[in-house]
Design a protein around this motif. Structure first.
Motif, PDB file in Angstrom:
ATOM      1  N   GLN A  62       0.832  -1.219   0.000  1.00  0.00           N
ATOM      2  CA  GLN A  62       0.000   0.000   0.000  1.00  0.00           C
ATOM      3  C   GLN A  62       0.860   1.260   0.000  1.00  0.00           C
ATOM      4  N   ILE A  63       1.975   1.206   0.703  1.00  0.00           N
ATOM      5  CA  ILE A  63       2.846   2.391   0.783  1.00  0.00           C
ATOM      6  C   ILE A  63       3.412   2.729  -0.604  1.00  0.00           C
ATOM      7  N   PHE A  64       3.856   1.703  -1.329  1.00  0.00           N
ATOM      8  CA  PHE A  64       4.365   1.978  -2.693  1.00  0.00           C
ATOM      9  C   PHE A  64       3.252   2.528  -3.576  1.00  0.00           C
ATOM     10  N   LYS A  65       2.061   1.965  -3.442  1.00  0.00           N
ATOM     11  CA  LYS A  65       0.915   2.463  -4.224  1.00  0.00           C
ATOM     12  C   LYS A  65       0.625   3.925  -3.858  1.00  0.00           C
ATOM     13  N   TYR A  66       0.662   4.209  -2.543  1.00  0.00           N
ATOM     14  CA  TYR A  66       0.377   5.568  -2.086  1.00  0.00           C
ATOM     15  C   TYR A  66       1.361   6.559  -2.717  1.00  0.00           C
ATOM     16  N   PHE A  67       2.651   6.239  -2.671  1.00  0.00           N
ATOM     17  CA  PHE A  67       3.634   7.192  -3.202  1.00  0.00           C
ATOM     18  C   PHE A  67       3.616   7.240  -4.731  1.00  0.00           C
ATOM     19  N   SER A 125      -0.692  15.641  25.792  1.00  0.00           N
ATOM     20  CA  SER A 125       0.249  14.529  25.739  1.00  0.00           C
ATOM     21  C   SER A 125       1.504  14.991  24.990  1.00  0.00           C
ATOM     22  N   GLN A 126       2.670  14.649  25.554  1.00  0.00           N
ATOM     23  CA  GLN A 126       3.926  15.057  24.894  1.00  0.00           C
ATOM     24  C   GLN A 126       4.414  13.951  23.961  1.00  0.00           C
ATOM     25  N   ALA A 127       3.520  13.445  23.119  1.00  0.00           N
ATOM     26  CA  ALA A 127       3.886  12.391  22.162  1.00  0.00           C
ATOM     27  C   ALA A 127       3.561  12.871  20.748  1.00  0.00           C
ATOM     28  N   GLY A 128       4.249  12.284  19.785  1.00  0.00           N
ATOM     29  CA  GLY A 128       4.001  12.666  18.393  1.00  0.00           C
ATOM     30  C   GLY A 128       2.696  12.091  17.857  1.00  0.00           C
ATOM     31  N   MET A 129       2.230  10.988  18.469  1.00  0.00           N
ATOM     32  CA  MET A 129       0.998  10.339  18.004  1.00  0.00           C
ATOM     33  C   MET A 129       0.133  10.011  19.224  1.00  0.00           C
ATOM     34  N   VAL A 130      -1.138  10.382  19.171  1.00  0.00           N
ATOM     35  CA  VAL A 130      -2.039  10.157  20.309  1.00  0.00           C
ATOM     36  C   VAL A 130      -3.231   9.321  19.837  1.00  0.00           C
ATOM     37  N   MET A 131      -3.571   8.324  20.635  1.00  0.00           N
ATOM     38  CA  MET A 131      -4.628   7.382  20.276  1.00  0.00           C
ATOM     39  C   MET A 131      -5.743   7.426  21.330  1.00  0.00           C
ATOM     40  N   VAL A 132      -6.964   7.553  20.898  1.00  0.00           N
ATOM     41  CA  VAL A 132      -8.100   7.549  21.826  1.00  0.00           C
ATOM     42  C   VAL A 132      -8.935   6.299  21.566  1.00  0.00           C
ATOM     43  N   ASN A 133      -9.007   5.430  22.565  1.00  0.00           N
ATOM     44  CA  ASN A 133      -9.768   4.169  22.502  1.00  0.00           C
ATOM     45  C   ASN A 133      -9.279   3.211  21.417  1.00  0.00           C
ATOM     46  N   VAL A 134      -8.025   3.381  21.006  1.00  0.00           N
ATOM     47  CA  VAL A 134      -7.362   2.415  20.099  1.00  0.00           C
ATOM     48  C   VAL A 134      -5.952   2.171  20.632  1.00  0.00           C
ATOM     49  N   PRO A 135      -5.343   1.032  20.258  1.00  0.00           N
ATOM     50  CA  PRO A 135      -4.001   0.732  20.783  1.00  0.00           C
ATOM     51  C   PRO A 135      -2.961   1.780  20.377  1.00  0.00           C
ATOM     52  N   THR A 136      -1.896   1.884  21.176  1.00  0.00           N
ATOM     53  CA  THR A 136      -0.824   2.843  20.841  1.00  0.00           C
ATOM     54  C   THR A 136      -0.076   2.431  19.573  1.00  0.00           C
ATOM     55  N   ALA A 137      -0.110   1.145  19.254  1.00  0.00           N
ATOM     56  CA  ALA A 137       0.534   0.654  18.039  1.00  0.00           C
ATOM     57  C   ALA A 137      -0.542   0.474  16.966  1.00  0.00           C
ATOM     58  N   GLY A 138      -0.131   0.630  15.710  1.00  0.00           N
ATOM     59  CA  GLY A 138      -1.094   0.508  14.608  1.00  0.00           C
ATOM     60  C   GLY A 138      -1.395   1.895  14.083  1.00  0.00           C
ATOM     61  N   VAL A 139      -0.804   2.210  12.929  1.00  0.00           N
ATOM     62  CA  VAL A 139      -0.938   3.564  12.384  1.00  0.00           C
ATOM     63  C   VAL A 139      -1.325   3.493  10.910  1.00  0.00           C
ATOM     64  N   ASP A 140      -1.790   4.620  10.383  1.00  0.00           N
ATOM     65  CA  ASP A 140      -2.094   4.720   8.951  1.00  0.00           C
ATOM     66  C   ASP A 140      -0.833   5.119   8.188  1.00  0.00           C
ATOM     67  N   TYR A 141      -0.859   4.917   6.867  1.00  0.00           N
ATOM     68  CA  TYR A 141       0.344   5.236   6.091  1.00  0.00           C
ATOM     69  C   TYR A 141       0.260   6.571   5.362  1.00  0.00           C
TER      70      TYR A 141
END
Ligand code: NDP
Length: 478
Positions: free
Chosen positions: A106-111, A427-443
């Motif tokens: 998906q990442i190659f397709k996205y770019f 929150s002093q983080a670059g990515m913040v998650m509400v009611n979802v795990p801290t791992a698992g991100v979009d591309y």
């Protein structure tokens, strides 16, 4: 056994020695032998990339877009097979491994699409009669140094934007997991990348990585890995004024408030802390739980942990695969001992497991009665080890969440709009998650952190262009 070669200057070349790629779930299973490059071969790869750059930087965006699309499609077509290879060499469960390969496609397709969206700016000059334009140009030769925990997705999110924006690549994967990287290189070559534009150099970081970092012909270095290596790379790169981007560790908090849906909280914690054997920079290693829900949460976590099966990643019943190697396993076991000595209470797992095959299996570990100053809550373990820290209320939980040198990802489980909104802001983080795990991100959106977790421009999405391009301002008297 055939030797998988490096790809330098448009040729598959043998190394000076070879490295065995061993299955961490079954050490009698040797996946293949991989060529190990030396300093001279690495320099040859850099020279090839430099020589290819003038032509590649001028190739039109249509051609670059089509190349990336072919690469993305080939990865997606071989998702299952490459997922099996990835699970065998790195140890994450097969569904996770197939998912990671899909993400790389998906990442190659996205770019492939993103490169067609390049925009500049045209502004009137403050001086009458002039126009000022701002455009982006490729950076040049990019050295990429990647870790073992995401052997295809992390290379994909560096290589795809680099090629999309007209750069040439020298790619050094982690020695521990060369299989997925080599398969990706084969796909890139088969898709028709011009000679010298993409180079694969497998070998140890202290040799191959060192040449990439210190070679003046490398214009930018994109690194993901440990804090210690990242710091050294940044110092060397800045010393010779190369552009550098680092993604490093995390000690990510998941805050669970009294009003949380218990099931959501437990699933977020189990996924974030233990899936992928906890070997994720975005793993929730600190579970910060307010007093009212603390005991229910801990009890539910232990019940849920009992349902998880540690085993061979290719077995459909397995939830958690092995630790990546002996060294990492020893590091995890060592941290379990340190936590106990510091007074943390181990309420589940933590021990090494002996299964049917010789491998590096560990039962996930959960500690309670921990405090923020303990080493187990300050240092990245990078394994299936999580702690619970009890908080008085939301304000205290937020303070604990931010009480870390890291700042990659932070999560909160709550039904309160007020507290979740406040958490997102503070929150002093670059990515913040509400009611979802801290791992698992979009591309398609930026990935990266603050404080000790990241340095330099963000990765992924359209923000990737900040690192992979350089800006030019031009003035025209009309
Ligand atoms: P490293 O930082 O040592 O390795 C990451 C990459 O850097 C690898 O490709 C490695 O090569 C390379 N490298 C190592 N030394 C140098 C050097 N002197 N110059 C240039 N490149 C170099 O991490 P490890 O894989 O050894 O893991 C150690 C710890 O790092 C883990 O236990 C974990 O805590 C953390 N880590 C964090 C990750 C994250 O995403 N946050 C990812 C991986 C690890 P090679 O390994 O081939 O020698």
């Amino acid at each position: 056994m055939t030797i998988k070669k490096n790809y330098i200057a448009g040729e598959w070349v043998e190394g000076v020695s070879t490295t065995r790629n061993v299955n961490p779930a079954d050490t009698s299973d040797i996946i293949a032998e991989y060529a190990t490059a030396d300093a001279e071969q690495t320099k040859a790869a850099v020279d090839a990339a430099r020589a290819a750059f003038p032509a590649w930087s001028q190739v039109g965006i249509q051609q670059r877009s089509e190349l990336l699309d072919r690469i993305g499609q080939a990865i997606l077509d071989r998702k299952q097979e490459l997922g099996e290879l990835l699970a065998r060499e790195e140890g994450k469960s097969l569904p996770e491994a197939v998912g990671e390969v899909g993400r790389a496609g998906q990442i190659f397709k996205y770019f492939s699409g993103e490169v067609l969206q390049m925009r500049g700016e045209l502004q009137p000059s403050v001086r009458p009669g002039l126009d000022a334009s701002v455009t982006r140009e490729p950076l040049g030769v990019i050295g990429m140094i990647t870790p073992w925990n995401f052997p295809i997705a992390i290379p994909a999110w560096k290589i795809a934007p680099a090629l999309a924006y007209g750069n040439c690549v020298v790619f050094k994967p982690a020695e521990l997991v060369p299989g997925s990287a080599h398969a990706l290189a084969e796909i890139i070559v088969e898709a028709g990348v011009p000679s010298g534009v993409f180079n694969l150099v497998m070998g140890p970081g202290r040799v191959v990585g060192d040449v990439i970092v210190n070679n003046t012909q490398v214009d930018g270095i994109s690194f993901t890995g440990s804090v210690a290596t990242g710091r050294n790379i940044a110092a060397a790169a800045v010393g010779r004024m190369a552009k550098v981007q680092l993604e490093m560790g995390g000690k990510n908090p998941l805050v669970v408030l009294d009003d949380a849906d218990l099931n959501t909280a437990v699933e977020c914690a189990i996924n974030g802390a233990f899936f992928s054997t906890g070997q994720r920079c975005t793993a929730s290693s600190r579970l910060i739980v307010t007093e009212g829900i603390h005991d229910h949460f801990v009890e539910a976590m232990v019940d849920r942990l009992k349902t998880l099966k540690v085993g061979n990643p290719l077995d459909a019943a397995t939830h958690i695969g092995p630790v990546v190697d002996e060294r990492q396993l020893q590091q995890n076991l060592n941290y379990v001992e340190i936590a106990k000595e510091e007074g943390a209470k181990l309420i589940f797992g933590g021990e090494q497991l002996q299964l049917e095959t010789e491998g590096f299996f560990q039962q996930p570990a959960l500690f309670v009665d921990t405090t923020s100053d303990m080493r187990i809550n300050r240092e990245e373990v990078f394994g299936p080890v999580a702690t619970v820290i009890k908080a008085r209320d939301y304000e205290h939980a937020l303070e604990l969440a931010n009480d870390t040198e890291f700042g990659l990802s932070a999560g909160i489980v709550t039904q309160s709009l007020k507290n979740s909104t406040h958490f997102k802001r503070h929150s002093q983080a670059g990515m913040v998650m509400v009611n979802v795990p801290t791992a698992g991100v979009d591309y398609h959106v930026p990935f990266g952190g603050r404080k000790g977790s990241s340095y330099g421009a963000r990765e992924q999405g359209s923000y990737a262009r900040e690192f992979y391009t350089t800006v030019k301002t031009a003035y025209t008297l009309a």
